[in-house]
Design an enzyme around this catalytic site. Structure first.
Site, PDB file in Angstrom:
ATOM      1  N   CYS A 125       0.829  -1.202   0.000  1.00  0.00           N
ATOM      2  CA  CYS A 125       0.000   0.000   0.000  1.00  0.00           C
ATOM      3  C   CYS A 125       0.863   1.251   0.000  1.00  0.00           C
ATOM      4  CB  CYS A 125      -0.913   0.009   1.228  1.00  0.00           C
ATOM      5  SG  CYS A 125      -2.234  -1.217   1.162  1.00  0.00           S
TER       6      CYS A 125
ATOM      7  N   TYR B 219      -8.220  -8.309   7.063  1.00  0.00           N
ATOM      8  CA  TYR B 219      -9.211  -7.593   6.263  1.00  0.00           C
ATOM      9  C   TYR B 219     -10.437  -8.482   6.058  1.00  0.00           C
ATOM     10  CZ  TYR B 219      -5.321  -4.395   5.783  1.00  0.00           C
ATOM     11  OH  TYR B 219      -4.294  -3.534   6.072  1.00  0.00           O
TER      12      TYR B 219
ATOM     13  N   ARG C 238      -4.327 -14.567  -1.466  1.00  0.00           N
ATOM     14  CA  ARG C 238      -3.412 -14.391  -0.326  1.00  0.00           C
ATOM     15  C   ARG C 238      -4.166 -14.696   0.956  1.00  0.00           C
ATOM     16  NH1 ARG C 238       0.829  -9.548   0.936  1.00  0.00           N
ATOM     17  NH2 ARG C 238       2.122 -11.006  -0.260  1.00  0.00           N
TER      18      ARG C 238
END
Length: 358
Positions: A28, A185, A233
């Site tokens: 990121c 997440y 992932r």
């Protein structure tokens, strides 16, 4: 021995061939403007392709505005995002790298300040937004927002957003697609019993906790061309007793393979604030090796891979099929050339003609 794959041997998955086994891990940058990639991203990603990486995966790219970690996150929820990504992808391919992208939704870890602005949750009246998750449980630490527990309609909507994001990624020329189900997440939140306290068909048993990811993968695979690699992932362990672990990851990887996933990108952690992670050189590589061997699927190793001999050993001894570097590529964008020199494989990686005198 000489027939073993090594770091600079090409890797072919489906119709895509990587020139070597070195990839740029998604990192990121928190530097997009309403999700739109900028010149920073062109130079950041492009320099690693010039530097010799076989695969360059763009950072976690949000499938919706509410799925961003921060207001500066990359996005792919609108058509305005397409051309800037396509421009980058054209350049990556011109330099011999395969362009990839990681599709993501931050779940309860959304609505944060950029790291250099503190990183904590942003109040809604200061640029933040309401968050969603499998269950109404805050992450903890500086991430104090209690997310809205997703209804069935919310789940269906996010899955549609992933599918539409995959369509857009294809339109930009991406040739490698990764679904982000790690680091605490949204998709990882469904997997782990630490963050998923649901009592419906998306919670409780292993079969139910993996349902969101399996369904999403199936829908994306349905529109993502079979000739192109689809990868996922995962965090192979939460590093917390009673959380998600490597045994569940192996079984999940078997299911993902059956859904048409071509490779599992093996990371770990990120789902709880107080996990004790034994960080050290190659500390996550054993996860990639076990999943590769026990689930019979290609894997990527990532995490504290810094030295050429270390990376080559991972490939030569069958621990993984590719190594993904992050921080080391930030320190040295031309790391593959240094590795080729160190491993006496100089002829395996030709410098750009503009750098021919180097």
């Amino acid at each position: 021995m000489n027939d073993r794959p090594h770091l600079f041997q090409p890797l072919t998955i489906k119709s895509i061939t990587l020139r070597n086994r070195i990839g740029v891990s998604p990192m990121c940058q928190y530097s997009s403007e309403d999700g739109v990639a900028t010149d920073w991203h062109l130079v950041h990603l492009g320099s690693r392709a010039v530097g010799g990486a076989g695969l360059v995966i763009a950072e976690a790219t949000a499938v919706s505005a509410k799925g961003r970690i921060t207001p500066g996150d990359a996005g792919i929820w609108a058509d305005k995002h397409l051309e800037p990504i396509a421009r980058i992808n054209r350049f990556l391919k011109q330099q011999g790298a395969v362009p990839g992208i990681q599709l993501a939704h931050a779940g309860r870890k959304a609505s944060c300040a950029r790291p250099w602005e503190g990183g904590g949750h942003l109040p809604d009246d200061k640029g933040g937004w309401p968050t969603i998750a499998p269950s109404a449980l805050a992450f903890g630490g500086d991430l104090t927002k209690v997310p809205h527990a997703m209804a069935a309609s919310d789940i269906a909507l996010v899955q549609i957003e992933f599918v539409e994001a995959a369509r857009r990624a294809l339109a930009t020329g991406c040739e490698w697609l990764e679904l982000h189900s790690a680091h605490g997440y949204l998709s990882h939140e469904f997997l782990s019993p630490l963050s998923n306290h649901r009592t419906d068909e998306y919670g409780g048993s292993f079969e139910n906790r993996i349902r969101f990811l399996i369904e999403t993968t199936r829908e994306v695979r349905g529109i993502w061309p079979d000739r192109l690699p689809l990868t996922v992932r995962i965090s192979c362990t939460d590093w917390v007793e009673g959380g998600w672990d490597i045994e569940q990851s192996i079984e999940l990887s078997k299911r993902l393979k059956a859904e048409g996933v071509d490779l599992v990108d093996c990371s770990s952690g990120g789902n709880v604030a107080d996990a004790k992670i034994p960080v050290g050189a190659g500390y996550q590589t054993p996860f990639a090796e076990r999943i590769r061997r026990e689930a019979g699927i290609a894997t990527a190793a990532v995490g504290m891979i810094t030295e050429a001999a270390q990376a080559d050993e991972i490939i030569r001894n069958g621990h993984a099929d590719i190594v993904l570097l992050a921080r080391e590529f930030l320190r040295e964008p031309y790391w593959p050339y240094e590795a080729a020199q160190a491993l006496h494989q100089k002829e395996a990686l030709k410098r750009p003609i503009q750098y021919g005198r180097a």
